[in-house]
Design an enzyme around this catalytic site. Structure first.
Site, PDB file in Angstrom:
ATOM      1  N   HIS A 163      -3.332  10.153   0.089  1.00 30.97           N
ATOM      2  CA  HIS A 163      -3.268   8.786  -0.413  1.00 30.97           C
ATOM      3  C   HIS A 163      -3.026   8.780  -1.922  1.00 30.97           C
ATOM      4  O   HIS A 163      -2.179   8.054  -2.429  1.00 30.97           O
ATOM      5  CB  HIS A 163      -4.574   8.056  -0.075  1.00 30.97           C
ATOM      6  CG  HIS A 163      -4.539   6.607  -0.387  1.00 30.97           C
ATOM      7  ND1 HIS A 163      -3.947   5.686   0.444  1.00 30.97           N
ATOM      8  CD2 HIS A 163      -4.969   5.918  -1.455  1.00 30.97           C
ATOM      9  CE1 HIS A 163      -4.042   4.486  -0.094  1.00 30.97           C
ATOM     10  NE2 HIS A 163      -4.652   4.608  -1.266  1.00 30.97           N
ATOM     11  N   GLU A 221       0.843  -1.206   0.000  1.00 27.97           N
ATOM     12  CA  GLU A 221       0.000   0.000   0.000  1.00 27.97           C
ATOM     13  C   GLU A 221       0.876   1.253   0.000  1.00 27.97           C
ATOM     14  O   GLU A 221       1.753   1.405   0.860  1.00 27.97           O
ATOM     15  CB  GLU A 221      -0.924  -0.016   1.237  1.00 27.97           C
ATOM     16  CG  GLU A 221      -2.039   0.996   1.117  1.00 27.97           C
ATOM     17  CD  GLU A 221      -3.100   0.854   2.209  1.00 27.97           C
ATOM     18  OE1 GLU A 221      -3.272  -0.258   2.755  1.00 27.97           O
ATOM     19  OE2 GLU A 221      -3.760   1.860   2.504  1.00 27.97           O
ATOM     20  N   LYS A 242      -7.894  -1.638  10.834  1.00 30.43           N
ATOM     21  CA  LYS A 242      -7.104  -2.003   9.651  1.00 30.43           C
ATOM     22  C   LYS A 242      -5.935  -1.021   9.518  1.00 30.43           C
ATOM     23  O   LYS A 242      -4.813  -1.401   9.179  1.00 30.43           O
ATOM     24  CB  LYS A 242      -7.994  -1.974   8.401  1.00 30.43           C
ATOM     25  CG  LYS A 242      -7.308  -2.429   7.127  1.00 30.43           C
ATOM     26  CD  LYS A 242      -6.689  -1.281   6.335  1.00 30.43           C
ATOM     27  CE  LYS A 242      -6.060  -1.770   5.048  1.00 30.43           C
ATOM     28  NZ  LYS A 242      -5.261  -0.732   4.376  1.00 30.43           N
ATOM     29  N   ASP A 258       4.565 -14.419  11.721  1.00 32.04           N
ATOM     30  CA  ASP A 258       3.288 -15.018  11.338  1.00 32.04           C
ATOM     31  C   ASP A 258       2.202 -13.937  11.368  1.00 32.04           C
ATOM     32  O   ASP A 258       1.541 -13.717  12.386  1.00 32.04           O
ATOM     33  CB  ASP A 258       2.982 -16.160  12.331  1.00 32.04           C
ATOM     34  CG  ASP A 258       1.759 -16.960  11.948  1.00 32.04           C
ATOM     35  OD1 ASP A 258       0.911 -16.440  11.212  1.00 32.04           O
ATOM     36  OD2 ASP A 258       1.657 -18.121  12.403  1.00 32.04           O
TER      37      ASP A 258
HETATM   38  P1  NAD Z   1      10.429 -22.976  16.140  1.00 30.45           P
HETATM   39  O1  NAD Z   1       9.762 -24.282  15.931  1.00 30.45           O
HETATM   40  O2  NAD Z   1      11.522 -22.647  15.171  1.00 30.45           O
HETATM   41  O3  NAD Z   1      10.951 -22.941  17.639  1.00 30.45           O
HETATM   42  C1  NAD Z   1      11.791 -21.939  18.128  1.00 30.45           C
HETATM   43  C2  NAD Z   1      13.180 -22.487  18.339  1.00 30.45           C
HETATM   44  O4  NAD Z   1      14.039 -21.435  18.699  1.00 30.45           O
HETATM   45  C3  NAD Z   1      13.214 -23.531  19.428  1.00 30.45           C
HETATM   46  O5  NAD Z   1      13.948 -24.637  18.979  1.00 30.45           O
HETATM   47  C4  NAD Z   1      13.985 -22.827  20.542  1.00 30.45           C
HETATM   48  O6  NAD Z   1      14.766 -23.736  21.299  1.00 30.45           O
HETATM   49  C5  NAD Z   1      14.882 -21.901  19.741  1.00 30.45           C
HETATM   50  N1  NAD Z   1      15.368 -20.697  20.447  1.00 30.45           N
HETATM   51  C6  NAD Z   1      16.604 -20.182  20.308  1.00 30.45           C
HETATM   52  N2  NAD Z   1      16.736 -19.074  21.036  1.00 30.45           N
HETATM   53  C7  NAD Z   1      15.562 -18.860  21.662  1.00 30.45           C
HETATM   54  C8  NAD Z   1      15.076 -17.853  22.533  1.00 30.45           C
HETATM   55  N3  NAD Z   1      15.839 -16.846  22.939  1.00 30.45           N
HETATM   56  N4  NAD Z   1      13.791 -17.917  22.939  1.00 30.45           N
HETATM   57  C9  NAD Z   1      12.982 -18.917  22.533  1.00 30.45           C
HETATM   58  N5  NAD Z   1      13.396 -19.923  21.731  1.00 30.45           N
HETATM   59  C10 NAD Z   1      14.674 -19.897  21.271  1.00 30.45           C
HETATM   60  O7  NAD Z   1       9.397 -21.754  16.062  1.00 30.45           O
HETATM   61  P2  NAD Z   1       8.121 -21.428  16.925  1.00 30.45           P
HETATM   62  O8  NAD Z   1       8.299 -20.045  17.418  1.00 30.45           O
HETATM   63  O9  NAD Z   1       7.779 -22.487  17.888  1.00 30.45           O
HETATM   64  O10 NAD Z   1       6.967 -21.447  15.810  1.00 30.45           O
HETATM   65  C11 NAD Z   1       6.815 -20.362  14.920  1.00 30.45           C
HETATM   66  C12 NAD Z   1       6.459 -20.876  13.543  1.00 30.45           C
HETATM   67  O11 NAD Z   1       5.344 -21.748  13.622  1.00 30.45           O
HETATM   68  C13 NAD Z   1       6.064 -19.765  12.604  1.00 30.45           C
HETATM   69  O12 NAD Z   1       6.767 -19.911  11.380  1.00 30.45           O
HETATM   70  C14 NAD Z   1       4.589 -20.027  12.370  1.00 30.45           C
HETATM   71  O13 NAD Z   1       4.191 -19.603  11.086  1.00 30.45           O
HETATM   72  C15 NAD Z   1       4.485 -21.497  12.522  1.00 30.45           C
HETATM   73  N6  NAD Z   1       3.190 -22.061  12.888  1.00 30.45           N
HETATM   74  C16 NAD Z   1       2.134 -21.290  13.235  1.00 30.45           C
HETATM   75  C17 NAD Z   1       0.949 -21.870  13.616  1.00 30.45           C
HETATM   76  C18 NAD Z   1      -0.174 -21.005  14.083  1.00 30.45           C
HETATM   77  O14 NAD Z   1      -1.260 -21.488  14.363  1.00 30.45           O
HETATM   78  N7  NAD Z   1       0.016 -19.707  14.191  1.00 30.45           N
HETATM   79  C19 NAD Z   1       0.818 -23.256  13.648  1.00 30.45           C
HETATM   80  C20 NAD Z   1       1.922 -24.022  13.299  1.00 30.45           C
HETATM   81  C21 NAD Z   1       3.110 -23.438  12.932  1.00 30.45           C
END
Ligand code: NAD
Length: 438
Positions: A387, A92, A274, A290
């Site tokens: 805009h 946008e 929005k 996300d």
């Molecule tokens: P992830 O699975 O990559 O987990 C995070 C990793 O980062 C872990 O292994 C953790 O040990 C590591 N890590 C390193 N440093 C860290 C710190 N300082 N703090 C926390 N963790 C640390 O990611 P996630 O955050 O569990 O999941 C996010 C992803 O999941 C996004 O890409 C999202 O799109 C996707 N997702 C979303 C949905 C939803 O419903 N929104 C569902 C499924 C998957």
């Protein structure tokens, strides 16, 4: 719909190598393999960089390249005394300009004051056929559940996060029992971690309760994980910047009334919110967060009273206008695609490699700035003038202008206050014929 124009891909397209998928797609769309002939200009937009094409194929199924959403920087934010610039990915035209405009004004008034709650997300298990005794047994087993959930939390406890508390409730309509496990996910968004937690601990909870699992998944509501931003803008500043002829007091009153309006009328609140999300979603996209989760949570939060209302609050206090925004912000600074993709790493570097709570605070400030810019324009001169000024270059581009022609045509359209496609074509023809544009 004209069925003959609809693209049909061969069976097994998704299983092909990425390069083969691209060539085949080019052939289907333009009648010639990209490998053999000249690649069409539109097709090139989906990938000129081999390493990013390869990365895309690691990230999504059936990838054919990447979408080049514009990336810009909103300048001049002062947040808790520290200067910030925000990378924003958006299609946008006026969003980044509006954010920078508001940021500069608010910086001169002392900037934003922000805060964030701990990054606690909720992992949920939904069970069928649990009687009241089963609910009582789950509640009584919290210590055991806390102990058994540890292996699914990975490195979170070592990072200062981990399991926080458990809540159990029966849902009145379906009779399902919901077990909420609250987990501090530190710098991650946490979806994958929480889904693993729910699925990992579910068999134990089934055996304790005697119930059957319907599903295990995180809640994207993220109501425990909020960012907050506030700012104070004196009447004098409002009067000086607006140039609308309204006094500062009148502008403040009108902005405050605009928030009351959004609180009263959900059809207006949707557009109001929005505007807030224009900034937050663009930051989420730039950092590969996300966006869908953040947006769904924001809108659910706006409706938490039972009626969909404004996410922001603007109130007159003495001779100032006071703005506030608080909402769930499940930004991750690690994990998922955040800090994985080079474009995300670059965006995070521009932000000073913040943690998740800092990101939430920044996002709240950005959302409040975006809302202020929109309301100021709406209740003074109207939004369309600014805009369309930003929209004009793209109309010129669509009409065929390229290079320096774009700015010439856009300026002429702005001066004429005519932003139609046909006007752009006429102006372009005149420009190329060496005629005056105005
Ligand atoms: P992830 O699975 O990559 O987990 C995070 C990793 O980062 C872990 O292994 C953790 O040990 C590591 N890590 C390193 N440093 C860290 C710190 N300082 N703090 C926390 N963790 C640390 O990611 P996630 O955050 O569990 O999941 C996010 C992803 O999941 C996004 O890409 C999202 O799109 C996707 N997702 C979303 C949905 C939803 O419903 N929104 C569902 C499924 C998957």
């Amino acid at each position: 719909m004209d069925g003959s124009k609809v693209m049909v891909l061969p069976e097994g397209f998704r299983k092909l190598e990425p390069a083969r998928r691209r060539n085949l797609l080019h052939e289907i769309l333009f009648g010639e393999s990209a490998a053999k002939g000249t690649t069409h200009e539109d097709f090139l937009s989906t990938g000129r960089d081999e390493s990013l094409i390869e990365l895309a194929s690691l990230m999504v199924e059936s990838s054919i390249g990447y979408a080049p959403i514009p990336l810009g920087i909103a300048h001049g934010f002062l947040i808790d005394g520290i200067h910030h610039e925000f990378p924003m990915a958006t299609e946008e035209p006026s969003v980044i300009a509006a954010a920078s405009y508001a940021a500069r004004i608010i910086a001169k008034c002392g900037g934003f004051i922000t805060s964030a709650t701990d990054p606690v997300m909720v992992s949920q298990i939904f069970l069928e056929a649990v009687d009241e005794g089963g609910i009582a047994r789950i509640r009584a087993s919290v210590q055991l559940i806390m102990q058994e959930v540890q292996p699914f939390l990975g490195s979170l406890p070592a990072r200062g996060g981990g399991f926080r508390e458990m809540a159990v409730a029966r849902l009145p309509e379906t009779g399902l029992v919901r077990v909420d496990l609250l987990v501090d996910v530190r710098d991650a968004m946490g979806a994958n971690i929480l889904n693993s937690v729910a699925e990992g601990i579910c068999p134990l909870i089934e055996s304790i309760s005697g119930g059957r699992r319907l599903m295990c998944i995180l809640s994207n509501a993220a109501t425990e994980r909020r960012g907050r931003a506030g700012c104070v803008i004196p009447f004098d500043t409002l009067e000086r910047i607006s140039g609308s002829g309204f006094t500062g007091a009148e502008i403040a009153r009108r902005i405050s009334l605009a928030t009351d309006l959004a609180n009263e009328d959900p059809s207006r609140a949707v557009t109001h919110n929005k505007g807030v999300m224009n900034g937050i979603s663009a930051l989420a996209l730039a950092t590969f967060n996300d966006c869908r989760s953040i947006e769904a949570a924001a809108h659910a939060w706006a409706a938490r009273s039972g009626s969909y209302r404004s996410l922001t609050s603007w109130k007159v206090d003495g001779r100032t206008l006071v703005g506030e925004l608080e909402l769930p912000l499940s930004f991750g600074a690690v994990g998922g695609a955040a800090a994985f993709h080079p474009a995300s790493r670059l965006a995070l570097r521009m932000l000073g490699n913040p943690g998740a709570m800092e990101l939430a605070r920044m996002a709240a400030a950005l959302g409040l700035a975006q809302n202020f810019a929109a309301l100021l324009a709406l209740v003074t001169g109207g939004i369309q003038r600014g805009h369309m000024r930003y929209h004009a270059p793209r109309i010129a581009y669509q009409a065929g202008a390229r290079g320096a022609e774009i700015e010439s045509i856009a300026s002429a359209m702005t001066a004429l206050r005519n932003f139609s496609h046909s006007e752009a074509e006429i102006l372009l023809a005149n420009l190329r014929a060496g005629l005056a544009l105005e």
